[in-house]
Design an enzyme around this catalytic site. Structure first.
Site, PDB file in Angstrom:
ATOM      1  N   HIS A 164      29.139  38.007  44.516  1.00  0.00           N
ATOM      2  CA  HIS A 164      30.591  37.857  44.354  1.00  0.00           C
ATOM      3  C   HIS A 164      31.145  37.192  45.616  1.00  0.00           C
ATOM      4  O   HIS A 164      30.917  37.659  46.721  1.00  0.00           O
ATOM      5  CB  HIS A 164      31.221  39.239  44.143  1.00  0.00           C
ATOM      6  CG  HIS A 164      32.631  39.217  43.632  1.00  0.00           C
ATOM      7  ND1 HIS A 164      33.640  38.488  44.226  1.00  0.00           N
ATOM      8  CD2 HIS A 164      33.205  39.837  42.566  1.00  0.00           C
ATOM      9  CE1 HIS A 164      34.768  38.670  43.538  1.00  0.00           C
ATOM     10  NE2 HIS A 164      34.534  39.474  42.534  1.00  0.00           N
ATOM     11  N   TYR A 223      37.065  37.649  47.883  1.00  0.00           N
ATOM     12  CA  TYR A 223      38.238  37.479  47.022  1.00  0.00           C
ATOM     13  C   TYR A 223      39.427  36.911  47.787  1.00  0.00           C
ATOM     14  O   TYR A 223      40.472  36.643  47.210  1.00  0.00           O
ATOM     15  CB  TYR A 223      38.599  38.789  46.309  1.00  0.00           C
ATOM     16  CG  TYR A 223      38.686  40.000  47.218  1.00  0.00           C
ATOM     17  CD1 TYR A 223      39.786  40.212  48.022  1.00  0.00           C
ATOM     18  CD2 TYR A 223      37.637  40.923  47.252  1.00  0.00           C
ATOM     19  CE1 TYR A 223      39.855  41.314  48.851  1.00  0.00           C
ATOM     20  CE2 TYR A 223      37.700  42.031  48.085  1.00  0.00           C
ATOM     21  CZ  TYR A 223      38.812  42.216  48.884  1.00  0.00           C
ATOM     22  OH  TYR A 223      38.874  43.300  49.719  1.00  0.00           O
ATOM     23  N   HIS A 235      36.847  34.322  41.990  1.00  0.00           N
ATOM     24  CA  HIS A 235      38.187  34.423  41.426  1.00  0.00           C
ATOM     25  C   HIS A 235      38.749  33.008  41.459  1.00  0.00           C
ATOM     26  O   HIS A 235      38.678  32.363  42.505  1.00  0.00           O
ATOM     27  CB  HIS A 235      39.062  35.349  42.277  1.00  0.00           C
ATOM     28  CG  HIS A 235      38.629  36.788  42.235  1.00  0.00           C
ATOM     29  ND1 HIS A 235      39.274  37.768  42.936  1.00  0.00           N
ATOM     30  CD2 HIS A 235      37.617  37.396  41.569  1.00  0.00           C
ATOM     31  CE1 HIS A 235      38.685  38.930  42.697  1.00  0.00           C
ATOM     32  NE2 HIS A 235      37.675  38.736  41.889  1.00  0.00           N
ATOM     33  N   ASP A 247      36.215  40.751  33.085  1.00  0.00           N
ATOM     34  CA  ASP A 247      36.488  42.035  33.730  1.00  0.00           C
ATOM     35  C   ASP A 247      37.373  42.856  32.785  1.00  0.00           C
ATOM     36  O   ASP A 247      38.487  42.434  32.430  1.00  0.00           O
ATOM     37  CB  ASP A 247      37.202  41.780  35.069  1.00  0.00           C
ATOM     38  CG  ASP A 247      37.400  43.052  35.876  1.00  0.00           C
ATOM     39  OD1 ASP A 247      37.947  44.023  35.329  1.00  0.00           O
ATOM     40  OD2 ASP A 247      37.036  43.069  37.068  1.00  0.00           O
ATOM     41  N   HIS A 301      32.318  42.803  34.018  1.00  0.00           N
ATOM     42  CA  HIS A 301      32.698  43.831  34.982  1.00  0.00           C
ATOM     43  C   HIS A 301      33.280  44.988  34.190  1.00  0.00           C
ATOM     44  O   HIS A 301      34.271  44.812  33.478  1.00  0.00           O
ATOM     45  CB  HIS A 301      33.767  43.297  35.947  1.00  0.00           C
ATOM     46  CG  HIS A 301      33.232  42.406  37.021  1.00  0.00           C
ATOM     47  ND1 HIS A 301      34.038  41.588  37.768  1.00  0.00           N
ATOM     48  CD2 HIS A 301      31.975  42.236  37.488  1.00  0.00           C
ATOM     49  CE1 HIS A 301      33.299  40.935  38.653  1.00  0.00           C
ATOM     50  NE2 HIS A 301      32.037  41.308  38.495  1.00  0.00           N
ATOM     51  N   ASP A 334      45.963  45.129  38.158  1.00  0.00           N
ATOM     52  CA  ASP A 334      44.620  45.091  38.745  1.00  0.00           C
ATOM     53  C   ASP A 334      44.334  46.270  39.675  1.00  0.00           C
ATOM     54  O   ASP A 334      44.147  46.088  40.879  1.00  0.00           O
ATOM     55  CB  ASP A 334      44.385  43.758  39.485  1.00  0.00           C
ATOM     56  CG  ASP A 334      42.933  43.592  39.929  1.00  0.00           C
ATOM     57  OD1 ASP A 334      42.097  44.472  39.610  1.00  0.00           O
ATOM     58  OD2 ASP A 334      42.645  42.590  40.603  1.00  0.00           O
TER      59      ASP A 334
HETATM   60 ZN    ZN Z   1      39.998  43.759  39.935  1.00  0.00          ZN
HETATM   61 FE    FE Z   2      36.016  42.231  38.674  1.00  0.00          FE
HETATM   62 FE    FE Z   3      36.258  40.128  41.180  1.00  0.00          FE
END
Ligand code: ZN
Ligand code: FE
Ligand code: FE
Length: 278
Positions: A67, A70, A107, A176, A211, A224
């Site tokens: 990942h 972010y 992202h 997600d 996710h 979120d």
């Molecule tokens: Zn999130």
């Molecule tokens: Fe996620």
């Molecule tokens: Fe993420």
């Protein structure tokens, strides 16, 4: 085979991370390629990565998910910030070649007032700058909750980005569950409709990972905030349907729930008990 894992810390190195995953009953894992608040990645430790590769292979891991930080924003208004995102992602992808055949999740970014169209253009430009024909990693765009000016809050936005990517075979999507519910896709009451919409707009062949997160907030809240599995607004029944769905059950699933290792072990055991082997 049920592929289930969670987000783990890379702080102790790759091999230590694989041992953590095995200890909690996972057969896949996700990690941040570097400190999520940005900063430099550790130098490549080829021995550690080779040991990691051997161990996860012995334990039947099929694929793992890296990942990106972010905090990167490939569609920022400032050129230096966009450039930093491009350089960091390119460096991450170069490192991922030591672990060939895996996934790298990003992202899409936030357009910060420039408008969705401009944002999409910048993200596609960034992807076209970093993707190489010979790379063995698939880059995934994550479905976002639509907090602030986040891009990727709808399947249509993701499709528009994918359409602008030249090396289309190198990109896909990571869904997600918390984010899509917060964004306004009702996977609690209309899972079938949401899957059909994804297939119609993006194509299920582009979906590479999920996710698994419950949500602290109501439908369409654009917030979120992840919750433990079964303790939020999605509920356990929704997760049972998702992991067993004929069009999703083959995918790797990653927990990003508020847990330490022990809590993750419990959630993994719970989900395994809900997964119906064919
Ligand atoms: Zn999130
Ligand atoms: Fe996620
Ligand atoms: Fe993420």
């Amino acid at each position: 085979m049920f592929q289930i894992g969670c987000h783990l810390s890379i702080a102790g190195g790759f091999l230590a991370m694989a041992k953590d995953a095995i200890q909690i009953g996972a057969n896949t894992l996700q990690f941040f390629t570097r400190n999520p608040r940005g900063g430099k990645a550790k130098p490549v430790d080829e021995k550690d990565m080779a040991d990691f590769r051997n161990l996860i292979q012995q334990h039947g891991f099929k694929v793992i998910l890296a990942h990106a930080s972010y905090t990167l924003n490939a569609c920022a208004a400032t050129e230096a910030i966009r450039q930093f995102a491009i350089e960091t992602m390119a460096d991450d992808l170069a490192r991922m070649e030591y672990l060939p055949g895996n996934l790298y999740n990003i992202h899409p970014g936030s357009h910060v007032g420039q408008g969705v169209e401009k944002g999409i253009e910048y993200i596609a430009e960034a992807l076209n700058a970093i993707l190489k024909p010979c790379q063995q990693t698939t880059v995934l765009l994550e479905t976002m909750a639509g907090k602030g000016s986040e891009i990727g809050r709808s399947f249509e936005e993701l499709r528009l980005i994918l359409d602008k990517v030249e090396l289309n075979a190198k990109v896909g999507v990571c869904l997600d569950t918390c984010h899509v519910y917060d964004a306004g896709y009702d996977i609690v009451n209309d899972l079938e409709d949401v899957i059909n919409a994804f297939d119609r707009i993006i194509g299920l062949n582009k979906l590479h990972a999920i996710h698994l997160n419950d949500s602290k907030n109501p439908f369409q809240s654009h917030k979120d905030r992840h919750e433990k599995i079964g303790q939020g607004t999605l509920g356990l029944e929704t997760f049972s349907k998702i992991i067993n769905h004929p069009q999703l059950r083959h995918l790797p699933f990653y927990l990003e729930t508020p847990n330490e290792l022990e809590g993750y072990a419990e959630e993994i055991a719970l989900l395994k008990s809900l997964y119906k082997e064919k």
